[in-house]
Design an enzyme around this catalytic site. Structure first.
Site, PDB file in Angstrom:
ATOM      1  N   CYS A 312      43.176 -19.401  22.618  1.00  0.00           N
ATOM      2  CA  CYS A 312      43.246 -20.518  23.558  1.00  0.00           C
ATOM      3  C   CYS A 312      43.696 -21.788  22.819  1.00  0.00           C
ATOM      4  CB  CYS A 312      41.906 -20.737  24.253  1.00  0.00           C
ATOM      5  SG  CYS A 312      40.676 -21.649  23.266  1.00  0.00           S
ATOM      6  N   CYS A 315      41.049 -23.269  20.322  1.00  0.00           N
ATOM      7  CA  CYS A 315      40.866 -22.538  19.065  1.00  0.00           C
ATOM      8  C   CYS A 315      42.104 -22.633  18.172  1.00  0.00           C
ATOM      9  CB  CYS A 315      40.534 -21.075  19.353  1.00  0.00           C
ATOM     10  SG  CYS A 315      38.868 -20.844  20.027  1.00  0.00           S
TER      11      CYS A 315
END
Length: 377
Positions: A312, A315
């Site tokens: 994502c 992250c």
């Protein structure tokens, strides 16, 4: 070519787990599906573009909160919930019954409906099956939920039977009220809600009465109200199979990742919960190795991502140390980034579940997921 009002097809089965597609005029919903909760016309701490980018096919709107603010009639004058919040995909709206009974003061339940006092300004309101259908019609809901009474946790058989029987009478009135809004009914779907607490015989009676009335889909209500995972799974060992095999099955208000994957294994297709957004705002991230409290001092100088197995945007671009700083400093961006990660984690988990069912390896995936997720220190 215009999409159908409502259709549901199952493409793959693996044990009791089902992978399919629910198709509506505003788009297709891949199942098993997790619906982010957009309580007050917003998924808290998320832009609607980020909700789309996370992979959500459908979101949930809350009838109780929207009827009080900004108001259903006002929402209709403004073009409906989709236009208001800039979401062009399907929206499921709950009936308002659970919130009325859990959030309101001076609540009085009668055969007619529920009289309650607003938690916002103390004003008095009446919510009945017919009014719930009208409000959801004014909001422009794609999937409308029947109005029911959520049986209190710990209810004995007598009380659970009384509550279930009234919910079934309300289900019939919801069906009639939904059908009365002919133009909306031609493009929306109506789901009935099974009740019966933890009693198999009552759940069977509820299912039979709902099937006789006839609904597009069926929800399993009255769980995730404090009974614990073991008791919930005990009900899910039989409840989904009491409902029609060719219709979607929706477990309301669930939940934790291990709750969801366990429910999928028992034949459930749809889920919603405030947990990923609420937890994100409070500094908890869901990761492949279990929940992580970013407030913990151990992350103050940790330059790694929230989850090394997650791709994502959060992250990929931000460290645990930065997120720790934001949350501890009470910066708004901290709540936004943590929530964005959690919604992405849930949507990625659902895609992994769908892939595993389609490829006939769900049991192995289920075990491997839990082995990692429950191993967190």
């Amino acid at each position: 070519m215009m999409q159908p009002r409502f259709s549901f097809s199952i493409q793959a089965r693996d044990g009791k787990a089902r992978q399919g597609t629910l198709t509506m005029r505003r788009g297709a919903i891949r199942t098993p599906a997790f619906m982010p909760v957009g309580t007050a016309a917003t998924v808290k701490a998320m832009t609607i573009d980020d909700v789309r980018a996370a992979g959500a096919d459908i979101i949930l709107g809350n009838t109780y909160h929207l009827m009080l603010r900004p108001g259903a009639e006002r929402m209709a004058r403004l073009g409906g919930l989709h236009s208001f919040m800039n979401w062009d995909r399907p929206i499921l709206t709950d009936s308002g019954g659970y919130q009325v009974m859990s959030l309101s003061d001076l609540t009085k339940v009668t055969e007619e409906g529920v009289s309650f006092k607003s938690h916002l300004d103390g004003s008095r309101h009446m919510l009945s099956p017919e009014r719930s259908m009208e409000i959801q019609r004014l909001l422009g809901s794609d999937i409308v939920m029947a109005f029911d009474e959520c049986t209190a946790n710990g209810a004995d058989h007598t009380e659970a039977a009384r509550s279930m029987a009234m919910s079934m009478r309300w289900a019939k009135r919801s069906r009639d009220g939904f059908d009365a809004g002919e133009e909306h009914a031609e493009r929306a779907a109506l789901f009935g809600i099974q009740q019966g607490a933890l009693f198999e015989d009552l759940r069977q009676q509820s299912a039979e009465q709902l099937i006789e009335i006839g609904f597009d889909g069926y929800a399993i209500g009255g769980l995730a109200v404090g009974e614990g995972q073991e008791a919930m799974f005990g009900v899910l060992d039989y409840a989904p199979e009491q409902l029609p095999d060719d219709r979607p099955r929706y477990l309301m208000g669930v939940g934790k990742p291990d709750d969801i994957i366990g429910a999928v294994a028992r034949g459930v297709d749809m889920f919603d919960c405030v947990l990923p957004t609420r937890s994100g705002r409070n500094g908890q991230a869901f990761t492949s190795t279990g929940p992580l409290n970013i407030r913990n001092a151990r992350y103050a100088e940790d330059l790694g991502p929230l989850d090394a197995n997650c791709d994502c945007p959060v992250c990929q671009n931000y460290s645990r140390a930065y997120l720790h700083h934001l949350i501890r400093s009470k910066e708004i961006l901290g709540a936004m980034l943590m929530t964005q990660h959690n919604i992405c984690f849930y949507q990625n988990m659902m895609q992994q579940i769908r892939d595993a069912i389609a490829e006939g390896r769900f049991a192995a995936f289920h075990k491997a997921f839990l082995d990692r997720y429950l191993s967190a220190d």
